[in-house]
Design an enzyme around this catalytic site. Structure first.
Site, PDB file in Angstrom:
ATOM      1  N   HIS A 185      -2.107  10.862  -0.382  1.00 33.25           N
ATOM      2  CA  HIS A 185      -2.302   9.583  -1.028  1.00 33.25           C
ATOM      3  C   HIS A 185      -2.375   9.748  -2.543  1.00 33.25           C
ATOM      4  O   HIS A 185      -1.781   8.986  -3.291  1.00 33.25           O
ATOM      5  CB  HIS A 185      -3.619   8.992  -0.507  1.00 33.25           C
ATOM      6  CG  HIS A 185      -3.730   7.537  -0.722  1.00 33.25           C
ATOM      7  ND1 HIS A 185      -3.072   6.628   0.067  1.00 33.25           N
ATOM      8  CD2 HIS A 185      -4.408   6.823  -1.639  1.00 33.25           C
ATOM      9  CE1 HIS A 185      -3.350   5.422  -0.350  1.00 33.25           C
ATOM     10  NE2 HIS A 185      -4.163   5.513  -1.385  1.00 33.25           N
ATOM     11  N   LYS A 236      -7.548  -0.840  11.525  1.00 35.30           N
ATOM     12  CA  LYS A 236      -6.959  -1.287  10.255  1.00 35.30           C
ATOM     13  C   LYS A 236      -5.711  -0.450   9.952  1.00 35.30           C
ATOM     14  O   LYS A 236      -4.681  -0.963   9.525  1.00 35.30           O
ATOM     15  CB  LYS A 236      -7.986  -1.163   9.123  1.00 35.30           C
ATOM     16  CG  LYS A 236      -7.548  -1.775   7.808  1.00 35.30           C
ATOM     17  CD  LYS A 236      -6.735  -0.862   6.911  1.00 35.30           C
ATOM     18  CE  LYS A 236      -6.344  -1.555   5.611  1.00 35.30           C
ATOM     19  NZ  LYS A 236      -5.495  -0.740   4.748  1.00 35.30           N
ATOM     20  N   ASP A 273       4.095 -14.383  11.686  1.00 38.45           N
ATOM     21  CA  ASP A 273       2.752 -14.805  11.288  1.00 38.45           C
ATOM     22  C   ASP A 273       1.771 -13.642  11.494  1.00 38.45           C
ATOM     23  O   ASP A 273       1.290 -13.408  12.598  1.00 38.45           O
ATOM     24  CB  ASP A 273       2.381 -16.024  12.153  1.00 38.45           C
ATOM     25  CG  ASP A 273       1.005 -16.576  11.853  1.00 38.45           C
ATOM     26  OD1 ASP A 273       0.217 -15.909  11.168  1.00 38.45           O
ATOM     27  OD2 ASP A 273       0.715 -17.682  12.343  1.00 38.45           O
ATOM     28  N   GLU A 306       0.813  -1.230   0.000  1.00 34.98           N
ATOM     29  CA  GLU A 306       0.000   0.000   0.000  1.00 34.98           C
ATOM     30  C   GLU A 306       0.843   1.275   0.000  1.00 34.98           C
ATOM     31  O   GLU A 306       1.689   1.454   0.887  1.00 34.98           O
ATOM     32  CB  GLU A 306      -0.924  -0.024   1.237  1.00 34.98           C
ATOM     33  CG  GLU A 306      -1.915   1.125   1.244  1.00 34.98           C
ATOM     34  CD  GLU A 306      -2.923   1.017   2.384  1.00 34.98           C
ATOM     35  OE1 GLU A 306      -3.234  -0.094   2.837  1.00 34.98           O
ATOM     36  OE2 GLU A 306      -3.385   2.080   2.833  1.00 34.98           O
TER      37      GLU A 306
HETATM   38  C1  MEV Z   1      -5.947   3.091   5.085  1.00 31.42           C
HETATM   39  O1  MEV Z   1      -5.209   1.962   4.708  1.00 31.42           O
HETATM   40  C2  MEV Z   1      -5.885   3.311   6.577  1.00 31.42           C
HETATM   41  C3  MEV Z   1      -6.798   4.428   7.117  1.00 31.42           C
HETATM   42  O2  MEV Z   1      -8.121   4.221   6.654  1.00 31.42           O
HETATM   43  C4  MEV Z   1      -6.725   4.364   8.621  1.00 31.42           C
HETATM   44  C5  MEV Z   1      -7.741   5.244   9.328  1.00 31.42           C
HETATM   45  O3  MEV Z   1      -8.790   5.557   8.770  1.00 31.42           O
HETATM   46  O4  MEV Z   1      -7.465   5.558  10.509  1.00 31.42           O
HETATM   47  C6  MEV Z   1      -6.372   5.776   6.613  1.00 31.42           C
END
Ligand code: MEV
Length: 415
Positions: free
Chosen positions: A370, A256, A272, A82
């Site tokens: 991004h 995430k 892992d 990513e």
């Molecule tokens: C994207 O890979 C991760 C984010 O969505 C994390 C977040 O929203 O805190 C930018």
């Protein structure tokens, strides 16, 4: 006839496997030659690691910079696909006052399920009374682990009421030192099972480690000064954190983002990541409510304090950490001697990653940075030469039109 039933695929040579694959998926020679490209991990090694190997799958390896953890400087290897993640972590680390991190003892839990015991409550008590014998028996599995101060330490037993009747749940607590621990713990659970059947008169069924390693957690904390961030940004980050603390949809994405950094280092060091992921999310919901793995607040000086706590079952011995050539180099780069040191780095990365995401989301939005990187990728896809990539990407970003079609037009126009 296309069939997935291939007899003894594992016994076939690489050439035979590729021939089967070529026919099955109608691959052309160019595609087969892509599969035949190897990096540091060659076919022989890969073939020993998993079954039915036909190639290796490569990911970019990037270095996150600026990390100071427990007063030591680190360049941290990230393996992931990513864009923006490495840059975001590096930036968060640059803005921070450094990270303090502390791992607990490396205690993993093995679970044993017992069914059919006549008096489960009484036998659960009897199991606890036999703790010494059971841990001694478990420790006969791994004398090296015991020599280094690890080994089975404790036995817990409780009764579960289920729709299929009462079951006993035994937890064997094992100090796994610098291993991830699954092998040692699973073998120990299997070793003590006959003993447990004798004590309970029941039947042992599942014997397996749990990835919810509540006794093997790591905490990391950092401070971001108000002079660096600005008071306004701090307020916005605190609001962003409250959103996650009060809404499971947001908490999921918040976590995430944390795992973006954590998994990248876990993968780069040959560990892992599924075990770490499963443990992290179960831990996030251990109170019965799925919560963020981080916390933020202001200290007395008005600076922003960030904290993270999660279980990290990672190791330095056994598994791919010791066999994957790049994992070995990454461990050397980090200079860690114990699994605990590695987990302190990984937790700090998770915190940095989360801080970066919250700051971007709460201020300029995540897409600006991004999209810059995305624009470069699009420029490359459209066929921009090395010396054109930046200018094509810049122009598309300025125009707010990032697409392969527009990139091609710009490239054509500059000819
Ligand atoms: C994207 O890979 C991760 C984010 O969505 C994390 C977040 O929203 O805190 C930018």
């Amino acid at each position: 006839m296309r069939t997935s039933h291939v007899s003894k695929f594992y016994k076939k040579t690489l050439q035979e496997r590729l021939a089967i694959l070529k026919e099955f998926a109608e691959l052309n020679d160019e595609e087969i030659s892509q599969l035949e490209k190897y990096g540091a991990l060659d076919f022989e090694m890969a073939d020993r690691m998993i079954e039915n190997v036909v190639g290796t799958f490569q990911l970019p390896l990037g270095l996150a910079t600026n990390f100071k953890i427990n007063r030591k400087e680190f360049l941290i290897p990230f393996a992931l696909e990513e864009p923006s993640v490495v840059a975001a972590a590096s930036n968060a680390a640059k803005l921070s006052e450094g990270f303090e991190a502390k791992a607990s003892e490396p205690i993993m839990i093995g679970q044993i399920q017992i069914v059919g015991s006549q008096n489960p409550e009484k036998t659960a008590e009897a199991i606890k009374e036999k703790e010494k014998e059971l841990t001694e028996k478990a420790n006969s599995v791994d004398s090296v682990l015991v020599k280094f101060g690890g080994g089975a330490k404790k036995v817990e037993a409780s009764v579960m009421e289920t729709s299929r009747g009462k079951m006993i749940k035994v937890h064997l607590l094992v100090d796994v030192r610098d291993a991830m621990g699954a092998n040692a713990v699973n073998t120990m659970c299997e070793r003590i099972s006959p003993e447990l059947e004798k004590i309970t008169g029941g039947e042992v069924r599942l014997r397996i480690i749990t990835n919810l390693a509540v006794y093997r957690t790591v905490k990391a904390t950092s401070v971001w000064k108000k002079e660096t961030l600005g008071e306004n940004a701090i307020e916005k980050i605190l609001d962003a954190y409250e959103f996650a603390a009060n809404d499971v949809y947001r908490a999921c994405t918040h976590n995430k983002g944390i795992m973006n950094g954590i998994d990248a280092v876990v993968v780069a060091t040959g560990n892992d990541f599924r075990a770490v992921e499963a443990g992290a999310h179960a831990f996030a919901s251990i109170t019965g409510k799925y919560l963020p793995l981080t916390k933020y607040y202001k200290n007395d000086s008005g600076d922003l304090v960030g904290e993270i706590e999660l279980p990290l079952a990672i190791g330095l011995v056994g598994g791919a950490t010791r066999t994957h050539p790049l994992a070995k180099i990454n461990i050397k780069l980090l200079g860690v001697k114990t699994a605990n040191e590695l987990s302190e780095i990984i937790a700090s990365v998770g915190l940095a990653q989360n801080f970066a995401a919250l700051r971007a989301l709460a201020t300029e939005g995540i897409q600006k940075g991004h999209m810059k990187l995305h624009a470069k990728n699009i420029a490359i896809q459209a066929g921009a030469k090395e010396n054109q990539i930046d200018s094509v990407a810049d122009q598309m970003s300025k125009e707010g039109n990032i697409s392969v079609t527009r990139a091609k037009e710009i490239i054509e126009g500059s000819k």
